[in-house]
Design an enzyme around this catalytic site. Sequence first.
Site, short mmCIF file in Angstrom:
data_model
loop_
_atom_site.label_atom_id
_atom_site.label_comp_id
_atom_site.label_asym_id
_atom_site.label_seq_id
_atom_site.Cartn_x
_atom_site.Cartn_y
_atom_site.Cartn_z
N SER A 178 -7.75 -4.18 5.83
CA SER A 178 -8.43 -3.95 4.55
C SER A 178 -8.83 -5.27 3.86
O SER A 178 -8.59 -5.46 2.66
CB SER A 178 -7.56 -3.10 3.62
OG SER A 178 -7.28 -1.85 4.22
N ASP B 103 0.81 -1.22 0.00
CA ASP B 103 0.00 0.00 0.00
C ASP B 103 0.85 1.28 0.00
O ASP B 103 1.92 1.31 0.58
CB ASP B 103 -0.91 -0.01 1.24
CG ASP B 103 -2.01 1.04 1.14
OD1 ASP B 103 -2.33 1.48 0.03
OD2 ASP B 103 -2.55 1.41 2.20
N TRP C 198 2.70 7.97 -2.83
CA TRP C 198 4.11 8.11 -3.22
C TRP C 198 4.21 8.97 -4.48
O TRP C 198 5.04 9.87 -4.56
CB TRP C 198 4.70 6.71 -3.49
CG TRP C 198 6.16 6.71 -3.79
CD1 TRP C 198 7.19 6.55 -2.89
CD2 TRP C 198 6.78 6.87 -5.08
NE1 TRP C 198 8.40 6.61 -3.54
CE2 TRP C 198 8.18 6.80 -4.88
CE3 TRP C 198 6.29 7.06 -6.37
CZ2 TRP C 198 9.09 6.92 -5.94
CZ3 TRP C 198 7.20 7.18 -7.42
CH2 TRP C 198 8.58 7.11 -7.19
N ASN D 30 -11.09 -2.71 -4.59
CA ASN D 30 -10.33 -1.79 -5.45
C ASN D 30 -11.02 -1.49 -6.79
O ASN D 30 -10.60 -0.57 -7.50
CB ASN D 30 -8.90 -2.29 -5.68
CG ASN D 30 -8.00 -2.15 -4.46
OD1 ASN D 30 -7.10 -2.96 -4.25
ND2 ASN D 30 -8.21 -1.12 -3.65
N TRP D 31 -12.09 -2.24 -7.12
CA TRP D 31 -12.85 -1.93 -8.34
C TRP D 31 -13.54 -0.58 -8.25
O TRP D 31 -14.01 -0.04 -9.25
CB TRP D 31 -13.91 -3.01 -8.61
CG TRP D 31 -13.34 -4.38 -8.86
CD1 TRP D 31 -13.36 -5.44 -7.99
CD2 TRP D 31 -12.66 -4.85 -10.03
NE1 TRP D 31 -12.73 -6.52 -8.55
CE2 TRP D 31 -12.29 -6.19 -9.81
CE3 TRP D 31 -12.31 -4.26 -11.25
CZ2 TRP D 31 -11.61 -6.96 -10.75
CZ3 TRP D 31 -11.63 -5.04 -12.19
CH2 TRP D 31 -11.29 -6.36 -11.93
N ARG E 133 -4.68 -1.08 9.38
CA ARG E 133 -5.85 -1.95 9.18
C ARG E 133 -5.48 -3.06 8.22
O ARG E 133 -4.49 -3.00 7.51
CB ARG E 133 -7.03 -1.14 8.65
CG ARG E 133 -6.72 -0.32 7.42
CD ARG E 133 -7.95 0.47 6.94
NE ARG E 133 -7.59 1.36 5.86
CZ ARG E 133 -7.44 2.69 5.98
NH1 ARG E 133 -7.63 3.27 7.14
NH2 ARG E 133 -7.09 3.43 4.94
N ARG F 195 2.33 -4.09 6.86
CA ARG F 195 1.55 -3.08 6.16
C ARG F 195 2.29 -1.76 6.19
O ARG F 195 2.37 -1.09 7.24
CB ARG F 195 0.15 -2.89 6.73
CG ARG F 195 -0.57 -1.79 5.92
CD ARG F 195 -2.04 -1.90 5.88
NE ARG F 195 -2.59 -1.02 4.84
CZ ARG F 195 -3.83 -1.00 4.45
NH1 ARG F 195 -4.69 -1.84 4.99
NH2 ARG F 195 -4.24 -0.18 3.51
C1 IPE Z 1 -5.32 -2.53 0.37
O1 IPE Z 1 -5.02 -1.21 0.13
C2 IPE Z 1 -5.34 -3.30 -0.91
C3 IPE Z 1 -4.06 -3.44 -1.61
C4 IPE Z 1 -2.92 -2.94 -1.25
C5 IPE Z 1 -4.11 -4.21 -2.80
P1 IPE Z 1 -6.16 -0.09 -0.06
O2 IPE Z 1 -5.45 1.15 -0.37
O3 IPE Z 1 -7.16 -0.58 -1.03
O4 IPE Z 1 -6.82 -0.09 1.38
P2 IPE Z 1 -7.67 1.04 2.10
O5 IPE Z 1 -8.70 1.52 1.12
O6 IPE Z 1 -6.73 2.14 2.47
O7 IPE Z 1 -8.24 0.37 3.29
C1 IPE Z 2 -1.71 0.20 -3.22
O1 IPE Z 2 -1.46 1.57 -3.30
C2 IPE Z 2 -2.04 -0.40 -4.56
C3 IPE Z 2 -3.42 -0.88 -4.66
C4 IPE Z 2 -4.35 -0.80 -3.77
C5 IPE Z 2 -3.79 -1.50 -5.92
P1 IPE Z 2 -2.65 2.63 -3.28
O2 IPE Z 2 -3.06 2.89 -4.68
O3 IPE Z 2 -3.73 2.20 -2.38
O4 IPE Z 2 -1.90 3.89 -2.71
P2 IPE Z 2 -2.51 4.94 -1.71
O5 IPE Z 2 -2.94 4.20 -0.50
O6 IPE Z 2 -3.64 5.63 -2.40
O7 IPE Z 2 -1.37 5.85 -1.43
MG MG Z 3 -4.06 2.52 -0.41
#
Ligand code: IPE
Ligand code: IPE
Ligand code: MG
Length: 244
Positions: free
Chosen positions: A200, A26, A31, A74-75, A198, A192
């Site tokens: 997630s 995550d 970044w 994530n969808w 969390r 994490r």
């Molecule tokens: C968890 O990260 C899922 C992955 C890293 C693939 P998210 O960015 O989706 O989680 P939340 O929304 O902050 O809980």
């Molecule tokens: C994790 O990075 C990748 C996926 C969830 C696919 P994020 O895209 O969630 O990055 P942040 O949390 O928005 O910084």
């Molecule tokens: Mg994230």
Amino acid sequence: MRIFRRKEGGRIDPSRLPRHIAIVMDGNGRWARRRGLPRTVGHGVGAENFRAVATHCKELGIEYLTVYAFSTENWKRPVDEVETIMELLEKYLHEAIGKMEKDRVKMKFFGNTTVLTEKLRRLIAKTEEISARFEGVQVNICLNYGGRDEILRAVAQYAEDYAAGKAESLTEKRFSDYLFSAGIPDPDLVIRPSGEYRLSNFLLWQTAYSEFYFTDILWPDFDPKELDRAITAFQKRDRRYGGV
Ligand code: IPE
Ligand code: IPE
Ligand code: MG
């Protein structure tokens, strides 16, 4: 008299390595945003970092590495971001196929992959077919994965098997065999990055007794040295499993 201080974080004890490390990759978006770049650039750098960390795990002798690449939630993200992530996965798998047998890296996928693009499904089938041919470190990629979805699927399949007279009464072990992680030991260490505290929806069943390591470092910056730090922290924990 000279005093020898241990280096910050100490050294990894090779005799007490976690067998299984699980990582929520995550922080890619933040970044990139911090550098004034589009979020998708962060996913690209995050994917490169996955290679570096996976290689380091292999060199250390970690048997199983499970990474959260895309969740069932994530969808909800913008279509172009989802597409970029899927394209990066395709690119990664395409490149991995040519060298996984030589590198002795087996790959498995946790999650409902049936809804992914045909190209991705073909690449997944190919990597799983190659993985069946040899022994090596195992990398599990959680893709369209959700812990609750996994548990519901397991329950539904068990109910079906039970009704058909094909399943005995439930035990924790038998239930585990219905999960994507069937046959794989539970993660010893869950990492994490990105400052979120969390799960997630990651590995809900399997993390019952895992040790957790949180850090503010964003995933693209979580380099092999950070992994060493997480492992040394893990090695200082006292795992009691409810005992004394
Ligand atoms: C968890 O990260 C899922 C992955 C890293 C693939 P998210 O960015 O989706 O989680 P939340 O929304 O902050 O809980
Ligand atoms: C994790 O990075 C990748 C996926 C969830 C696919 P994020 O895209 O969630 O990055 P942040 O949390 O928005 O910084
Ligand atoms: Mg994230």
